[in-house]
Design a protein around this motif. Structure first.
Motif, mmCIF file in Angstrom:
data_model
loop_
_atom_site.group_PDB
_atom_site.id
_atom_site.type_symbol
_atom_site.label_atom_id
_atom_site.label_comp_id
_atom_site.label_asym_id
_atom_site.label_seq_id
_atom_site.Cartn_x
_atom_site.Cartn_y
_atom_site.Cartn_z
ATOM 1 N N GLY A 102 0.807 -1.208 0.000
ATOM 2 C CA GLY A 102 0.000 0.000 0.000
ATOM 3 C C GLY A 102 0.841 1.259 0.000
ATOM 4 O O GLY A 102 2.078 1.220 0.056
ATOM 5 N N GLU A 103 0.154 2.397 -0.044
ATOM 6 C CA GLU A 103 0.827 3.692 -0.062
ATOM 7 C C GLU A 103 1.719 3.883 1.167
ATOM 8 O O GLU A 103 1.404 3.418 2.256
ATOM 9 C CB GLU A 103 -0.189 4.835 -0.117
ATOM 10 N N ARG A 104 2.822 4.583 0.937
ATOM 11 C CA ARG A 104 3.766 4.973 1.995
ATOM 12 C C ARG A 104 4.340 3.771 2.748
ATOM 13 O O ARG A 104 4.575 3.822 3.952
ATOM 14 C CB ARG A 104 3.111 5.963 2.972
ATOM 15 N N THR A 105 4.601 2.713 2.007
ATOM 16 C CA THR A 105 5.303 1.575 2.583
ATOM 17 C C THR A 105 6.807 1.835 2.526
ATOM 18 O O THR A 105 7.332 2.275 1.503
ATOM 19 C CB THR A 105 4.985 0.285 1.814
ATOM 20 N N LEU A 106 7.503 1.556 3.612
ATOM 21 C CA LEU A 106 8.959 1.622 3.657
ATOM 22 C C LEU A 106 9.485 0.204 3.826
ATOM 23 O O LEU A 106 9.231 -0.437 4.848
ATOM 24 C CB LEU A 106 9.424 2.500 4.816
ATOM 25 N N VAL A 107 10.172 -0.287 2.816
ATOM 26 C CA VAL A 107 10.796 -1.610 2.885
ATOM 27 C C VAL A 107 12.268 -1.400 3.195
ATOM 28 O O VAL A 107 12.987 -0.724 2.448
ATOM 29 C CB VAL A 107 10.632 -2.378 1.556
ATOM 30 N N GLY A 108 12.719 -1.964 4.305
ATOM 31 C CA GLY A 108 14.101 -1.769 4.729
ATOM 32 C C GLY A 108 15.096 -2.409 3.781
ATOM 33 O O GLY A 108 14.780 -3.347 3.037
ATOM 34 N N ALA A 109 16.327 -1.906 3.805
ATOM 35 C CA ALA A 109 17.392 -2.444 2.971
ATOM 36 C C ALA A 109 17.577 -3.932 3.244
ATOM 37 O O ALA A 109 17.631 -4.365 4.401
ATOM 38 C CB ALA A 109 18.691 -1.686 3.231
ATOM 39 N N GLY A 110 17.649 -4.724 2.174
ATOM 40 C CA GLY A 110 17.892 -6.155 2.290
ATOM 41 C C GLY A 110 16.705 -6.989 2.709
ATOM 42 O O GLY A 110 16.818 -8.214 2.808
ATOM 43 N N ALA A 111 15.551 -6.370 2.933
ATOM 44 C CA ALA A 111 14.364 -7.123 3.347
ATOM 45 C C ALA A 111 13.863 -8.000 2.201
ATOM 46 O O ALA A 111 14.081 -7.706 1.021
ATOM 47 C CB ALA A 111 13.270 -6.172 3.800
ATOM 48 N N VAL A 112 13.180 -9.093 2.553
ATOM 49 C CA VAL A 112 12.564 -9.983 1.568
ATOM 50 C C VAL A 112 11.075 -10.044 1.885
ATOM 51 O O VAL A 112 10.670 -10.603 2.912
ATOM 52 C CB VAL A 112 13.185 -11.391 1.603
ATOM 53 N N GLU A 148 6.671 0.276 8.114
ATOM 54 C CA GLU A 148 7.968 -0.226 7.661
ATOM 55 C C GLU A 148 7.995 -1.743 7.730
ATOM 56 O O GLU A 148 7.516 -2.357 8.685
ATOM 57 C CB GLU A 148 9.078 0.344 8.542
ATOM 58 N N LEU A 149 8.596 -2.353 6.687
ATOM 59 C CA LEU A 149 8.813 -3.789 6.649
ATOM 60 C C LEU A 149 10.314 -4.056 6.714
ATOM 61 O O LEU A 149 11.082 -3.475 5.949
ATOM 62 C CB LEU A 149 8.245 -4.388 5.362
ATOM 63 N N VAL A 150 10.727 -4.949 7.599
ATOM 64 C CA VAL A 150 12.146 -5.251 7.758
ATOM 65 C C VAL A 150 12.330 -6.741 7.952
ATOM 66 O O VAL A 150 11.437 -7.457 8.397
ATOM 67 C CB VAL A 150 12.752 -4.494 8.968
ATOM 68 N N GLY A 151 13.535 -7.234 7.600
ATOM 69 C CA GLY A 151 13.895 -8.611 7.892
ATOM 70 C C GLY A 151 13.705 -9.571 6.734
ATOM 71 O O GLY A 151 13.280 -9.211 5.647
ATOM 72 N N MET A 152 14.029 -10.874 7.010
ATOM 73 C CA MET A 152 13.937 -11.945 6.026
ATOM 74 C C MET A 152 13.305 -13.165 6.707
ATOM 75 O O MET A 152 13.967 -13.810 7.514
ATOM 76 C CB MET A 152 15.329 -12.314 5.508
ATOM 77 N N PRO A 153 12.042 -13.479 6.419
ATOM 78 C CA PRO A 153 11.098 -12.721 5.594
ATOM 79 C C PRO A 153 10.675 -11.442 6.313
ATOM 80 O O PRO A 153 10.722 -11.362 7.537
ATOM 81 C CB PRO A 153 9.924 -13.683 5.428
ATOM 82 N N ALA A 154 10.256 -10.466 5.534
ATOM 83 C CA ALA A 154 9.945 -9.151 6.116
ATOM 84 C C ALA A 154 8.648 -9.194 6.912
ATOM 85 O O ALA A 154 7.695 -9.891 6.560
ATOM 86 C CB ALA A 154 9.831 -8.109 5.002
ATOM 87 N N ARG A 155 8.657 -8.413 7.979
ATOM 88 C CA ARG A 155 7.441 -8.210 8.769
ATOM 89 C C ARG A 155 7.443 -6.768 9.251
ATOM 90 O O ARG A 155 8.458 -6.077 9.195
ATOM 91 C CB ARG A 155 7.385 -9.174 9.946
ATOM 92 N N SER A 156 6.303 -6.300 9.697
ATOM 93 C CA SER A 156 6.190 -4.927 10.154
ATOM 94 C C SER A 156 7.133 -4.670 11.318
ATOM 95 O O SER A 156 7.206 -5.469 12.254
ATOM 96 C CB SER A 156 4.747 -4.621 10.569
ATOM 97 N N SER A 157 7.834 -3.541 11.272
ATOM 98 C CA SER A 157 8.737 -3.196 12.367
ATOM 99 C C SER A 157 7.957 -2.981 13.662
ATOM 100 O O SER A 157 8.511 -3.091 14.759
ATOM 101 C CB SER A 157 9.534 -1.944 12.017
ATOM 102 N N ALA A 158 6.668 -2.676 13.541
ATOM 103 C CA ALA A 158 5.842 -2.496 14.740
ATOM 104 C C ALA A 158 5.653 -3.799 15.503
ATOM 105 O O ALA A 158 5.387 -3.799 16.701
ATOM 106 C CB ALA A 158 4.471 -1.936 14.341
ATOM 107 N N GLU A 159 5.836 -4.929 14.803
ATOM 108 C CA GLU A 159 5.697 -6.227 15.443
ATOM 109 C C GLU A 159 6.977 -6.691 16.109
ATOM 110 O O GLU A 159 6.958 -7.637 16.898
ATOM 111 C CB GLU A 159 5.288 -7.297 14.402
ATOM 112 N N GLY A 160 8.090 -6.041 15.724
ATOM 113 C CA GLY A 160 9.394 -6.478 16.213
ATOM 114 C C GLY A 160 9.896 -7.644 15.398
ATOM 115 O O GLY A 160 9.176 -8.262 14.620
ATOM 116 N N ILE A 161 11.171 -7.941 15.539
ATOM 117 C CA ILE A 161 11.807 -9.016 14.806
ATOM 118 C C ILE A 161 12.210 -10.121 15.773
ATOM 119 O O ILE A 161 12.888 -9.883 16.761
ATOM 120 C CB ILE A 161 13.040 -8.519 14.043
ATOM 121 N N ALA A 162 11.774 -11.349 15.462
ATOM 122 C CA ALA A 162 12.077 -12.474 16.344
ATOM 123 C C ALA A 162 13.561 -12.832 16.265
ATOM 124 O O ALA A 162 14.199 -12.639 15.251
ATOM 125 C CB ALA A 162 11.233 -13.676 15.936
#
Length: 215
Positions: free
Chosen positions: A181-191, A201-215
């Motif tokens: 959707g609009e105004r999505t930020l995909v972090g560098a190297g994310a899948v 913002e989406l970050v990580g591999m596989p990517a998930r919302s940064s609001a959820e945190g990264i396991a």
């Protein structure tokens, strides 16, 4: 193409001027709000003065503009600049570096910028003012919205949709058929392997919302 003035005199502006020169376009120079840059040179081209001063002395019918504002701080500044000047009657050059590979069956929006080594495949659509940066790939049937920045070496696979004003970080990969959707930020190297409504913002591999945190 008519002669071009590049708005801004930072790093992205230099890349844009270089791409235009490589394509054989006459680049007159840069504008910049910083008086300390006036009368200096970048890429052997002069910084001519402020936007207002330079454009006041130029003819809209004889000169095109190129958007030299990069996407590091998001797309809003870049978009506001281009839309304001377009409303004043200025036209923006579409910038295609001669080493970019662009299908004749792709649709390229007004003022878009396709930089060195980028690839835009058949039936892809690139929106107004969007950047497909160095060595980035937009595959077939992908739809890249207005003022989106696809950063260097990012890969959008087939039939991906990227909403307006989004940023796809350097080296990121978006799997085929994904909708962002609009105004999505995909972090560098994310899948990215799942759809995302946007506005975050989406970050990580596989990517998930940064609001959820990264396991």
């Amino acid at each position: 193409m008519k002669p071009v003035i590049v708005i801004g005199a930072g790093g992205h502006a230099a890349v844009i001027a270089d791409a235009l020169q490589a394509a054989g376009v006459n680049v007159l120079g840069f504008t910049d709000a910083d008086p300390a840059k006036h009368q200096s040179k970048q890429c052997d081209l002069p910084v001519l003065g402020s936007d207002a001063t330079v454009l006041a002395g130029s003819d809209r019918n004889d000169v095109l503009l190129a958007n030299g504002v990069g996407g590091v701080k998001g797309t809003d500044v870049r978009r506001a600049l281009q839309q304001r000047l377009q409303e004043e009657g200025w036209r923006f050059a579409t910038v295609i570096h001669p080493t970019a590979i662009v299908s004749r069956h792709a649709r390229i929006g007004n003022g878009a910028q396709l930089l060195a080594g980028s690839i835009v495949q058949a039936l892809a659509a690139i929106g107004e003012g969007a950047i497909v940066n160095t060595a980035a790939v937009v595959e077939h049937d992908a739809d890249v919205g207005d003022y989106v920045h696809v950063a260097p070496r990012a890969l959008l696979c087939g039939a991906v949709t990227v909403g307006n004003y989004s940023h796809i970080g350097a080296g990121a990969v978006v799997r085929q058929g994904i909708r962002l959707g609009e105004r999505t930020l995909v972090g560098a190297g994310a899948v990215v392997v799942k759809d995302f409504d946007g506005g975050g913002e989406l970050v990580g591999m596989p990517a998930r919302s940064s609001a959820e945190g990264i396991a």
